[in-house]
Design a protein around this motif. Structure first.
Motif, PDB file in Angstrom:
ATOM      1  N   LEU A 205       0.930   5.561  -6.113  1.00  0.00           N
ATOM      2  CA  LEU A 205      -0.044   4.457  -6.071  1.00  0.00           C
ATOM      3  C   LEU A 205      -1.459   4.971  -6.328  1.00  0.00           C
ATOM      4  O   LEU A 205      -2.230   4.358  -7.086  1.00  0.00           O
TER       5      LEU A 205
ATOM      6  N   PHE B  34      -5.904   3.055 -13.455  1.00  0.00           N
ATOM      7  CA  PHE B  34      -6.485   1.713 -13.586  1.00  0.00           C
ATOM      8  C   PHE B  34      -8.019   1.779 -13.593  1.00  0.00           C
ATOM      9  O   PHE B  34      -8.669   0.966 -14.246  1.00  0.00           O
TER      10      PHE B  34
ATOM     11  N   PRO C 240     -10.494  -4.511 -11.692  1.00  0.00           N
ATOM     12  CA  PRO C 240     -11.372  -5.604 -11.262  1.00  0.00           C
ATOM     13  C   PRO C 240     -11.889  -5.368  -9.838  1.00  0.00           C
ATOM     14  O   PRO C 240     -11.144  -4.908  -8.983  1.00  0.00           O
TER      15      PRO C 240
ATOM     16  N   PHE D 164      -8.055  -0.880 -25.461  1.00  0.00           N
ATOM     17  CA  PHE D 164      -6.643  -1.146 -25.772  1.00  0.00           C
ATOM     18  C   PHE D 164      -5.821   0.142 -25.678  1.00  0.00           C
ATOM     19  O   PHE D 164      -4.767   0.180 -25.028  1.00  0.00           O
TER      20      PHE D 164
ATOM     21  N   MET E  72      -5.441   1.270 -22.151  1.00  0.00           N
ATOM     22  CA  MET E  72      -4.489   0.406 -21.450  1.00  0.00           C
ATOM     23  C   MET E  72      -3.050   0.845 -21.762  1.00  0.00           C
ATOM     24  O   MET E  72      -2.201   0.890 -20.868  1.00  0.00           O
ATOM     25  N   LEU E  73      -2.815   1.187 -23.017  1.00  0.00           N
ATOM     26  CA  LEU E  73      -1.474   1.650 -23.387  1.00  0.00           C
ATOM     27  C   LEU E  73      -1.152   2.969 -22.689  1.00  0.00           C
ATOM     28  O   LEU E  73      -0.025   3.172 -22.216  1.00  0.00           O
TER      29      LEU E  73
ATOM     30  N   ALA F 269      -2.320   4.040 -19.857  1.00  0.00           N
ATOM     31  CA  ALA F 269      -2.056   3.760 -18.444  1.00  0.00           C
ATOM     32  C   ALA F 269      -0.687   3.107 -18.288  1.00  0.00           C
ATOM     33  O   ALA F 269       0.057   3.420 -17.349  1.00  0.00           O
ATOM     34  N   GLY F 270      -0.325   2.237 -19.229  1.00  0.00           N
ATOM     35  CA  GLY F 270       0.980   1.595 -19.174  1.00  0.00           C
ATOM     36  C   GLY F 270       2.105   2.616 -19.283  1.00  0.00           C
ATOM     37  O   GLY F 270       3.119   2.523 -18.598  1.00  0.00           O
TER      38      GLY F 270
ATOM     39  N   LEU G 238       2.351   4.301 -15.898  1.00  0.00           N
ATOM     40  CA  LEU G 238       2.920   3.429 -14.872  1.00  0.00           C
ATOM     41  C   LEU G 238       4.407   3.173 -15.115  1.00  0.00           C
ATOM     42  O   LEU G 238       5.191   3.100 -14.162  1.00  0.00           O
ATOM     43  N   GLY G 239       4.775   3.051 -16.390  1.00  0.00           N
ATOM     44  CA  GLY G 239       6.189   2.902 -16.715  1.00  0.00           C
ATOM     45  C   GLY G 239       6.980   4.119 -16.248  1.00  0.00           C
ATOM     46  O   GLY G 239       8.093   4.005 -15.732  1.00  0.00           O
TER      47      GLY G 239
ATOM     48  N   TYR H 261       7.203   3.919 -12.305  1.00  0.00           N
ATOM     49  CA  TYR H 261       7.882   2.821 -11.619  1.00  0.00           C
ATOM     50  C   TYR H 261       9.168   2.343 -12.291  1.00  0.00           C
ATOM     51  O   TYR H 261       9.973   1.699 -11.646  1.00  0.00           O
ATOM     52  N   PHE H 262       9.340   2.618 -13.580  1.00  0.00           N
ATOM     53  CA  PHE H 262      10.537   2.105 -14.243  1.00  0.00           C
ATOM     54  C   PHE H 262      11.586   3.187 -14.475  1.00  0.00           C
ATOM     55  O   PHE H 262      12.775   2.899 -14.537  1.00  0.00           O
ATOM     56  N   ARG H 263      11.132   4.414 -14.667  1.00  0.00           N
ATOM     57  CA  ARG H 263      12.071   5.488 -14.994  1.00  0.00           C
ATOM     58  C   ARG H 263      12.789   5.980 -13.744  1.00  0.00           C
ATOM     59  O   ARG H 263      12.236   5.983 -12.642  1.00  0.00           O
ATOM     60  N   ALA H 264      14.038   6.442 -13.939  1.00  0.00           N
ATOM     61  CA  ALA H 264      14.768   7.033 -12.824  1.00  0.00           C
ATOM     62  C   ALA H 264      14.211   8.423 -12.563  1.00  0.00           C
ATOM     63  O   ALA H 264      13.748   9.080 -13.502  1.00  0.00           O
TER      64      ALA H 264
END
Lengths: 465, 466
Positions: free
Chosen positions: A346, A353, A359, A392, A395-396, A398-399, A402-403, A406-409
């Motif tokens: 986190l 972020f 924000p 842009f 942002m990619l 950072a994405g 984050l992927g 949080y998404f990968r095993a």
């Protein structure tokens, strides 16, 4: 053995004390009521908004770095602390100087002592390489600045920036030479302030070094580079006007490259520290929107650098915590971190972020002011499109991070296993620094900004306006 | 915080309008940081965070309607850090639609277990969409777009756990590009035409129909509902402003963009037809509709196109909500969007079938229902202005409807490989229906100035109008 341990403890206590003292001084500087800008009797040093802002930032970042240096071995930490203090003094000297000699001395002091601090305190692999990189970059910047300052002094017959602005145009034929010197000075400043394409050595330096030292360098050098720019631009304003020299157009290439190149590089980066560094370089380049046709607006640059500094402090703390648990900052070892180390993930995500724009934080608020400043001026569509394009790309990046979290095993194997949690004091230290940086970010954004903004009131008279 | 500076005294302090935007966000933060057992409980009652906002918007529309004037619904609020929110005739209808869809999105039946993380990101999506609709300056609008993109990214990643979030990447990249376009447009009037690109991405106009279809295929049902309504409304706002700016910048560029969008509608309709996934069919239909609306806004006189597209989109979105709600329990049972799994609904669930048919009939009649039939007039005008583009967009729209219609026909009359244990409408779904009907009646009753169904949906602000 006992005496050695005693000395070690005493050194640690002294370093901590110095760190806490520096932070306290920084907070005091921030809380002090605003005073009128003053000049020393010789007229060589100014105590104005920029100088105060820079001094407070240096005290804060040096204090935080000192707390991080406690882990350095033996008495080396004290020596490193001394080097950092000296280097920080150099930055402040440059920020207050109106004489080219002391301005250059500040730059030279800051760029010479900071590699020494790396040598003394950084025990990581590659520290020697980082120190050499820092030394070479610093020496190159100092050398270029020395040559350009010499040229300007020779042409004007003075070393005082305000006098140079009026006298450097006295020989009509010398304008091309003087402008070349000004451009060379901008290149020297670009090396320190990480304007692309002169940023190339910095992601490694800022992203791979130990967090306290790398973070210190990442914050101090841009303050140094911008100090040179602001003092020079303030003094040279009359000359720039006479030459019809458009400073904003001159730095626009730095802005376009700086907004887009590091963001694109971040998409392919494999280390978290370097990823943060590249995103930071992109954010730094946006400060160039504060450059207008006849100079620089310090009232925009100072808060921009404060926002950048706070984001770096948070990033450094998150990075240090993550390295302590994983051993290094390779992205491949961080798959599934959100499940393995949720709080660390986190913090690292929040830091990413911050570079994209979180924000409610001060760093985003000041960047928005900068963007709007750019939009209000004449720079045109290309620059603003570059800023949006840079956003842009970040942002990619950072994405992607984050992927991964949080998404990968979680990755299999020994390398992916986190180290046992460090002692509470260690964890608490990183967490405290991270949370403190975030709290300051939010507090400044939500209403304390006008209070802190008093520091940045710049008397334009001092800058030749 | 990031909005333009407002005139002193123009705005009231933050009040209920801020609650519409920030209350779901507070809920999301609590869900994110609460301990797991608490988060589980909070996740089940996450809908409560959206209800006050929905009720406030309903009340605002009610009182606005009773006022029958621009002033009746004007509501301005200044946020603590300097940003602003505005509720007016220009955005009350989309804001109300999103406000009423948000609770539905959290309540509908899902194929997989509802998790606190998903509920949290749905709340973020709801508040981001409202921020994009209600923002008084470019800063708040940009934040809304960016927040929506991050919410989409995490919802997709969470739903695509099997492939480790691979399917989240494409839509995220496309929507991040849309955010960059909105940011650039917010910074410089010269870059306002980029809003057309942002709108094309949000509306799923080809070549961006793929990310929309993928999102619909992967996302949970509630997210499909909110995404369909939220992204379409924000996309339409961007389409309007972008096409206006395009027309002002270079006269013929709007025509070029409109023609491209018209052929995009044709392409989207053609692509939607052979899809064998029900959710992809719905996405394809929306893509074709979005491209058609974008083309109409670019090709036809704004005085006609604005009410036509507004009314048409309003009817379409309400009908879309009805279709998704009707399908939600079927999706929850079948756990797949594969069309072969659906069939024979007419024999086992008559009411559900009737709802589907009625909703589809509303979709077909949308050009006649919205804004006193100005949708049809706009279509005719586009045919007159450019027969080729007008024909393409009309054909594209028809193909999109045909694709969705065939899917609904198969669901009702077809033969499934394995019969679905499809129940008829439950008590909760009856409640949805009642709410939907009440909303339709209510929206129809609104005065022309506040966007009644029978008049127009003046959602699009002229440049400079709050």
């Amino acid at each position: 053995m006992t005496l050695r341990r005693g000395l070690d403890h005493a050194g640690a206590a002294l370093t901590l004390l110095l760190g806490v003292g520096a932070i306290a001084l920084a907070l005091r500087a921030l809380a002090m009521p605003p005073g009128a800008p003053t000049l020393d009797p010789t007229g060589a040093f100014a105590d104005d908004g920029w100088a105060r802002s820079c001094r407070a930032a240096m005290l804060l970042v040096t204090g935080l770095a000192a707390i991080g240096l406690v882990r350095a071995p033996g008495l080396r930490r004290l020596a490193a602390m001394g080097a950092l203090l000296g280097s920080g003094f150099g930055v402040v000297l440059a920020a207050t100087s109106l004489e080219l000699t002391s301005l250059w001395a500040g730059v030279a002091l800051a760029t010479t002592l900071s590699p020494l601090a790396i040598v003394l305190a950084d025990t990581r692999r590659g520290a020697a390489r980082h120190a050499l990189t820092a030394l070479l970059l610093g020496a190159l910047a100092s050398g270029i600045l020395a040559l350009s300052f010499l040229a300007l002094t020779a042409l004007s017959g003075s070393t005082h920036v305000l006098e140079i602005g009026f006298k450097v145009t006295r020989f009509e034929d010398s304008a091309p030479f003087a402008l070349t010197a000004v451009r060379a000075a901008a290149v020297g400043a670009a090396m320190l302030a990480a304007w692309a394409p002169f940023h190339l050595g910095l992601p490694e330096l800022w992203g791979e070094g130990s967090a306290p030292l790398a973070g210190w360098l990442a914050i101090a050098w841009p303050w140094l580079g911008w100090s040179v720019m602001i003092r020079l631009a303030g003094g040279l304003a009359p000359a720039l006007e006479e030459w019809s020299f458009d400073a904003a157009a001159a730095v626009s290439v730095f802005l376009v490259l700086g907004a887009t190149l590091p963001g694109a590089a971040a998409l392919a980066e494999q280390r978290l520290g370097r990823l943060y560094a590249l995103m930071g370089v992109g954010v730094l380049s946006e400060l160039l929107l504060a450059v207008h046709a006849r100079g620089v607006d310090p009232a925009l640059v100072a808060p921009g650098l404060w926002g950048y500094s706070l984001a770096w402090i948070a990033s450094s703390a998150a990075l240090a915590g993550l390295r302590a648990r994983l051993g290094d900052d390779r992205l491949e070892a961080m798959a599934g971190l959100g499940r393995r180390l949720p709080r660390t993930a986190l913090a690292a995500s929040a830091a990413a972020f911050l570079w994209v724009g979180l924000p409610g934080t001060f760093s985003l608020a000041v960047r928005w002011s900068l963007w709007q400043q750019g939009a209000a001026g004449p720079p045109g569509v290309l620059l603003l499109a570059s800023v949006a394009g840079g956003g842009f790309l970040r942002m990619l990046a950072a994405g992607r991070l984050l992927g991964l979290f949080y998404f990968r095993a979680p990755a299999a194997g020994e390398a992916a296993r986190p180290a046992p949690p460090p002692a509470l004091l260690e964890r608490g230290r990183w967490g405290l620094v991270f949370v403190a940086a975030l709290v300051i970010e939010v507090a400044l954004a939500l209403g304390a900004a006008p209070w802190a903004g008093r520091l940045w009131g710049i008397d334009r008279v001092l800058f030749g306006g | 915080m990031l909005s333009t500076v407002m005139a002193t005294g123009e705005f009231d302090p933050a009040g209920p309008l801020a609650m519409v935007v920030f209350l779901p966000l507070v809920g999301a933060l609590l869900l994110g940081f609460a301990p797991k057992p608490v988060a589980r409980v909070l996740g089940r009652v996450a809908v409560l965070w959206t209800l006050p906002g929905a009720l406030f918007l309903l009340a605002a529309a009610w009182f606005g309607a009773s006022g029958h004037s621009v002033v009746g619904v004007r509501w301005l609020e200044r946020l603590p850090a300097g940003a602003g929110l505005v509720l007016s005739i220009w955005n009350i209808v989309p804001a109300l639609l999103v406000g009423l869809t948000a609770p539905l999105a959290l309540l509908v039946a899902e194929p997989r277990e509802k998790t606190p993380a998903r509920a949290g990101w749905l709340l973020v999506l709801a508040s981001s969409t409202q921020a994009a609709l209600l923002g008084a300056g470019p800063g708040m609008v940009i934040l809304g777009w960016v927040g929506g993109t991050w919410a989409l990214f995490f919802l997709l990643g969470e739903a695509d756990a099997e492939a480790q979030g691979q399917k989240a990447n494409g839509p995220f990249v496309a929507h991040a590009l849309a955010c960059a376009c909105v940011l650039a447009a917010g910074l410089s009037p010269g870059l306002l035409p980029l809003l057309v690109l942002a709108a094309a991405i949000r509306l799923g106009v080809p070549p961006f129909h793929g990310p929309l279809a993928r999102a619909f295929e992967v996302l949970p049902t509630g997210a499909v509902l909110l995404l369909g309504v939220g992204f379409t409304t924000t996309g339409l706002l961007a389409a309007h402003d972008g096409t206006l700016a395009l027309a002002r910048a270079v006269g013929t560029s709007a025509v070029v963009a409109g023609t491209l969008a018209a052929f995009g509608a044709l392409w989207a309709g053609l692509v939607a037809l052979p899809q064998d996934d029900l959710r992809r069919r719905v996405a394809g239909f929306l893509s074709a509709q979005g491209a058609m609306w974008l083309a109409l806004l670019a090709l036809v006189d704004p005085a006609l196109a604005r009410p036509a597209v507004g009314g048409w989109a309003l009817v379409t979105l309400v009908a879309l909500v009805a279709i998704v709600v009707a399908y939600a329990r079927l999706w929850a049972f079948a756990r797949t969007g594969d069309l072969r799994a659906y069939g024979g609904l007419g024999q086992v669930a008559l009411l559900r079938s009737t709802l589907l048919l009625l909703a589809f009939a509303a979709l077909l009649a949308a050009p006649f229902l919205g804004a006193r039939g100005s949708g049809v007039k706009a279509l005719a005008a586009s045919l007159v202005a450019s027969p080729l583009a007008g024909g393409a967009l009309a054909l594209g729209g028809a193909l999109g409807c045909l694709a969705l219609g065939l899917a609904i026909y198969r669901t009702i009359r077809g033969q499934a490989a394995m019969p679905l244990p499809a129940p008829d409408l439950s008590g909760r779904e009856w409640a949805f229906l009642a709410l939907l009907a009440a909303t339709l009646i209510f929206l129809s009753s609104l005065g022309p100035e506040v966007g009644g169904l029978g008049s127009l949906w003046p959602v699009f602000a002229a440049a400079g109008t709050p």
